[in-house]
Design an enzyme around this catalytic site. Structure first.
Site, PDB file in Angstrom:
ATOM      1  N   GLY A  10       0.984  -1.348  -0.174  1.00  0.00           N
ATOM      2  CA  GLY A  10       0.023  -0.062   0.051  1.00  0.00           C
ATOM      3  C   GLY A  10       0.939   1.332  -0.059  1.00  0.00           C
ATOM      4  N   LEU A  12       1.178   3.516   2.370  1.00  0.00           N
ATOM      5  CA  LEU A  12       2.053   3.763   3.449  1.00  0.00           C
ATOM      6  C   LEU A  12       3.314   2.610   3.567  1.00  0.00           C
ATOM      7  CD1 LEU A  12       3.042   4.864   6.185  1.00  0.00           C
ATOM      8  CD2 LEU A  12       1.297   3.529   7.490  1.00  0.00           C
ATOM      9  N   ASP A  37      -1.898 -12.430   5.504  1.00  0.00           N
ATOM     10  CA  ASP A  37      -3.318 -12.012   5.460  1.00  0.00           C
ATOM     11  C   ASP A  37      -3.744 -11.803   6.942  1.00  0.00           C
ATOM     12  OD1 ASP A  37      -6.129 -11.288   5.395  1.00  0.00           O
ATOM     13  OD2 ASP A  37      -6.641 -13.310   4.301  1.00  0.00           O
ATOM     14  N   ALA A  61      -5.020  -2.080   5.610  1.00  0.00           N
ATOM     15  CA  ALA A  61      -6.358  -1.719   5.946  1.00  0.00           C
ATOM     16  C   ALA A  61      -7.302  -1.947   4.582  1.00  0.00           C
ATOM     17  CB  ALA A  61      -6.379  -0.366   6.336  1.00  0.00           C
ATOM     18  N   TYR A  62      -8.517  -2.034   4.776  1.00  0.00           N
ATOM     19  CA  TYR A  62      -9.433  -1.693   3.906  1.00  0.00           C
ATOM     20  C   TYR A  62      -9.731  -0.176   3.812  1.00  0.00           C
ATOM     21  CZ  TYR A  62     -14.003  -1.950   1.226  1.00  0.00           C
ATOM     22  OH  TYR A  62     -14.810  -1.836   0.452  1.00  0.00           O
ATOM     23  N   THR A 102      -7.786   6.824  11.265  1.00  0.00           N
ATOM     24  CA  THR A 102      -8.333   8.003  10.558  1.00  0.00           C
ATOM     25  C   THR A 102      -8.798   9.182  10.902  1.00  0.00           C
ATOM     26  OG1 THR A 102      -9.655   8.403   8.474  1.00  0.00           O
ATOM     27  CG2 THR A 102     -10.147   6.611   9.803  1.00  0.00           C
ATOM     28  N   ASP A 103      -8.875  10.280  10.207  1.00  0.00           N
ATOM     29  CA  ASP A 103      -9.613  11.448  10.828  1.00  0.00           C
ATOM     30  C   ASP A 103     -11.162  11.258  10.392  1.00  0.00           C
ATOM     31  OD1 ASP A 103      -9.347  11.269   7.867  1.00  0.00           O
ATOM     32  OD2 ASP A 103      -9.574  13.330   7.828  1.00  0.00           O
ATOM     33  N   TYR A 126     -16.673   2.809   6.445  1.00  0.00           N
ATOM     34  CA  TYR A 126     -15.184   3.000   6.630  1.00  0.00           C
ATOM     35  C   TYR A 126     -14.788   3.569   8.200  1.00  0.00           C
ATOM     36  CZ  TYR A 126     -10.365   4.806   6.119  1.00  0.00           C
ATOM     37  OH  TYR A 126      -9.009   4.950   6.248  1.00  0.00           O
ATOM     38  N   TRP A 151      -6.116  12.338   4.875  1.00  0.00           N
ATOM     39  CA  TRP A 151      -5.550  12.818   3.181  1.00  0.00           C
ATOM     40  C   TRP A 151      -4.239  12.298   3.089  1.00  0.00           C
ATOM     41  CZ3 TRP A 151      -8.135  18.125   2.072  1.00  0.00           C
ATOM     42  CH2 TRP A 151      -9.371  18.294   2.630  1.00  0.00           C
TER      43      TRP A 151
HETATM   44  N1  LIG Z   1      -5.359   6.793   2.190  1.00  0.00           N
HETATM   45  C1  LIG Z   1      -5.776   7.865   3.186  1.00  0.00           C
HETATM   46  O1  LIG Z   1      -6.154   8.932   2.627  1.00  0.00           O
HETATM   47  C2  LIG Z   1      -5.961   7.550   4.624  1.00  0.00           C
HETATM   48  C3  LIG Z   1      -6.457   8.577   5.042  1.00  0.00           C
HETATM   49  C4  LIG Z   1      -6.472   8.190   6.786  1.00  0.00           C
HETATM   50  C5  LIG Z   1      -6.022   7.130   7.238  1.00  0.00           C
HETATM   51  N2  LIG Z   1      -5.586   6.424   6.431  1.00  0.00           N
HETATM   52  C6  LIG Z   1      -5.015   4.884   6.939  1.00  0.00           C
HETATM   53  O2  LIG Z   1      -3.564   4.828   6.715  1.00  0.00           O
HETATM   54  C7  LIG Z   1      -3.169   3.386   6.559  1.00  0.00           C
HETATM   55  C8  LIG Z   1      -2.677   3.180   5.378  1.00  0.00           C
HETATM   56  O3  LIG Z   1      -3.297   3.493   4.141  1.00  0.00           O
HETATM   57  P1  LIG Z   1      -2.745   3.561   2.751  1.00  0.00           P
HETATM   58  O4  LIG Z   1      -3.273   4.856   2.013  1.00  0.00           O
HETATM   59  O5  LIG Z   1      -1.460   3.118   2.544  1.00  0.00           O
HETATM   60  O6  LIG Z   1      -3.746   2.087   2.188  1.00  0.00           O
HETATM   61  P2  LIG Z   1      -3.563   1.428   0.713  1.00  0.00           P
HETATM   62  O7  LIG Z   1      -2.742   2.096  -0.125  1.00  0.00           O
HETATM   63  O8  LIG Z   1      -5.061   1.208   0.498  1.00  0.00           O
HETATM   64  O9  LIG Z   1      -3.016  -0.024   1.406  1.00  0.00           O
HETATM   65  C9  LIG Z   1      -3.468  -0.708   2.189  1.00  0.00           C
HETATM   66  C10 LIG Z   1      -2.975  -1.937   1.957  1.00  0.00           C
HETATM   67  O10 LIG Z   1      -3.495  -2.992   2.744  1.00  0.00           O
HETATM   68  C11 LIG Z   1      -3.560  -4.143   2.188  1.00  0.00           C
HETATM   69  N3  LIG Z   1      -4.460  -5.241   2.656  1.00  0.00           N
HETATM   70  C12 LIG Z   1      -5.918  -5.199   2.528  1.00  0.00           C
HETATM   71  N4  LIG Z   1      -6.509  -6.382   2.961  1.00  0.00           N
HETATM   72  C13 LIG Z   1      -5.384  -6.919   3.671  1.00  0.00           C
HETATM   73  C14 LIG Z   1      -5.372  -8.152   4.607  1.00  0.00           C
HETATM   74  N5  LIG Z   1      -6.389  -8.912   4.836  1.00  0.00           N
HETATM   75  N6  LIG Z   1      -3.925  -8.499   5.036  1.00  0.00           N
HETATM   76  C15 LIG Z   1      -2.943  -7.853   4.921  1.00  0.00           C
HETATM   77  N7  LIG Z   1      -2.990  -6.623   3.951  1.00  0.00           N
HETATM   78  C16 LIG Z   1      -4.307  -6.202   3.556  1.00  0.00           C
HETATM   79  C17 LIG Z   1      -3.744  -3.946   0.785  1.00  0.00           C
HETATM   80  O11 LIG Z   1      -3.337  -5.024  -0.224  1.00  0.00           O
HETATM   81  P3  LIG Z   1      -4.226  -5.488  -1.374  1.00  0.00           P
HETATM   82  O12 LIG Z   1      -4.041  -4.177  -2.287  1.00  0.00           O
HETATM   83  O13 LIG Z   1      -3.662  -6.496  -1.871  1.00  0.00           O
HETATM   84  O14 LIG Z   1      -5.918  -5.485  -0.992  1.00  0.00           O
HETATM   85  C18 LIG Z   1      -2.785  -2.609   0.817  1.00  0.00           C
HETATM   86  O15 LIG Z   1      -1.526  -3.085   0.221  1.00  0.00           O
HETATM   87  C19 LIG Z   1      -4.647   2.754   6.735  1.00  0.00           C
HETATM   88  O16 LIG Z   1      -4.960   2.344   7.954  1.00  0.00           O
HETATM   89  C20 LIG Z   1      -5.610   3.602   6.347  1.00  0.00           C
HETATM   90  O17 LIG Z   1      -7.055   3.346   7.059  1.00  0.00           O
HETATM   91  C21 LIG Z   1      -5.368   6.445   5.277  1.00  0.00           C
END
Ligand SMILES: NC(=O)c1ccc[n+]([C@@H]2O[C@H](COP(=O)([O-])OP(=O)(O)OC[C@H]3O[C@@H](n4cnc5c(N)ncnc54)[C@H](OP(=O)(O)O)[C@@H]3O)[C@@H](O)[C@H]2O)c1
Length: 284
Positions: A10, A12, A37, A61-62, A102-103, A126, A151
């Site tokens: 992902g 992060l 997983d 995360a989802y 998350t916010d 979410y 964000w």
């Molecule tokens: N993106 C934002 O704007 C945002 C804002 C606030 C907070 N956050 C939080 O920040 C964190 C990182 O977010 P991100 O933007 O890096 O998310 P991301 O790019 O969507 O990455 C999430 C990763 O989690 C993996 N994943 C999903 N289901 C899984 C499972 N069962 N076991 C292991 N891995 C799994 C996904 O793999 P697959 O693609 O293979 O499913 C993906 O690689 C999360 O906790 C998110 O809630 C994000």
């Protein structure tokens, strides 16, 4: 020191891989969703007992905010059960767990930045599942850091910045909402802050466990964010501000979700970049 990272493909996860070479004292173990997983407790136990990590960063995360409205079970499985599984295995092995939230746990009704003690009240599935995930960790294993962020963008994966750059290559004009206020977070800055927390805790474990806010400094609307993205990338495009009411989405988003970073700055001595400066540095 061994740090195991889940969800490593992902944004992060990839940002952590990007900065990992700066920390030769840390042995990073990066696991993608295919290799680990987090919803599979047996697999978590197997991999954790093999490596006995000192710290785990749960970057898995989802994150599909709108899609979560139509698949709440899947969002719950990953964001709640997955988080709980990790807390359980971390407890067994005395591994400190860093979890990202998350916010979107807030309803956005406030007019000044949210602190860690403000009452969450998510407006969508979410945010609900992320809040439940926080609670599952708090109820399972005390040695946790829950970092709420907002964000998030990076050169990796899917995010608002990349969507804007793609749309700019396809269209002459773009409309972006200007009545939702928050703070962009460069995923590399977030990754760096997480490592700083780990280094501090490893040097001198204290009773600092708990919830922390982290984003870049400052605040803006999505429209302001888009404008800056185009400016730093030298893109000239017809960018129009629109109201949220003119851009309906399945999930309701908070109108205001700026996070107060006083606690994380004071506890870990962090200096946080302003969102504009951080975006400027990332110019693709
Ligand atoms: N993106 C934002 O704007 C945002 C804002 C606030 C907070 N956050 C939080 O920040 C964190 C990182 O977010 P991100 O933007 O890096 O998310 P991301 O790019 O969507 O990455 C999430 C990763 O989690 C993996 N994943 C999903 N289901 C899984 C499972 N069962 N076991 C292991 N891995 C799994 C996904 O793999 P697959 O693609 O293979 O499913 C993906 O690689 C999360 O906790 C998110 O809630 C994000």
């Amino acid at each position: 020191m061994v740090v195991l990272v889940t969800g490593s493909a992902g944004q992060l996860g990839q940002s952590l891989q990007f900065i990992a070479p700066n920390y030769p004292e840390i042995q990073f173990l990066f696991y993608t969703s295919k290799e680990l997983d987090i919803t599979n407790l047996g697999q978590c136990k197997l991999i954790f007992s093999k490596h006995q990590p000192d710290f785990c960063i749960n970057a898995a995360a989802y994150t599909a905010v709108d899609k979560a409205e139509s698949e709440p079970e899947k969002a719950h499985l990953i964001n709640v059960i997955g988080a709980k599984n990790l807390a359980e295995v971390c407890k067994e092995l005395q591994t400190v767990l860093l979890h990202i939230s998350t916010d979107f746990v807030f309803d956005g009704e406030k007019k000044v930045p949210y602190t860690e003690t403000d009452l969450p009240n998510p407006t969508g599935i979410y945010g609900q599942t992320k809040l439940e995930g926080e609670k599952a960790i708090q109820n399972t294993w005390e040695k946790h850091f829950i970092i709420r962020t907002s964000w998030v963008y990076s050169p990796f994966g899917n995010n608002f910045m990349k969507t804007m750059l793609r749309l700019a290559s396809e269209r002459d004009s773009i409309s972006v909402v200007n009545d939702q206020i928050g703070t962009p977070t460069n995923a590399v800055d977030l990754a760096t802050a997480l490592i700083q927390i780990i280094l501090t805790d490893n040097r001198q474990p204290t009773k600092n466990y708990g919830i922390y806010n982290f984003s870049n400094e400052g605040q803006c609307s999505w429209y302001d964010f888009a404008q800056k993205i185009f400016e730093v990338n030298g893109i000239s495009i017809n960018l129009q501000p629109i109201a949220t009411s003119g851009f309906p989405t399945p999930a309701k988003r908070p109108e205001f979700s700026v996070l107060d970073k006083t606690k994380i700055k004071n506890t870990f001595g962090l200096e946080i970049n302003n969102w504009k400066g951080s975006l400027q540095e990332l110019k693709l």
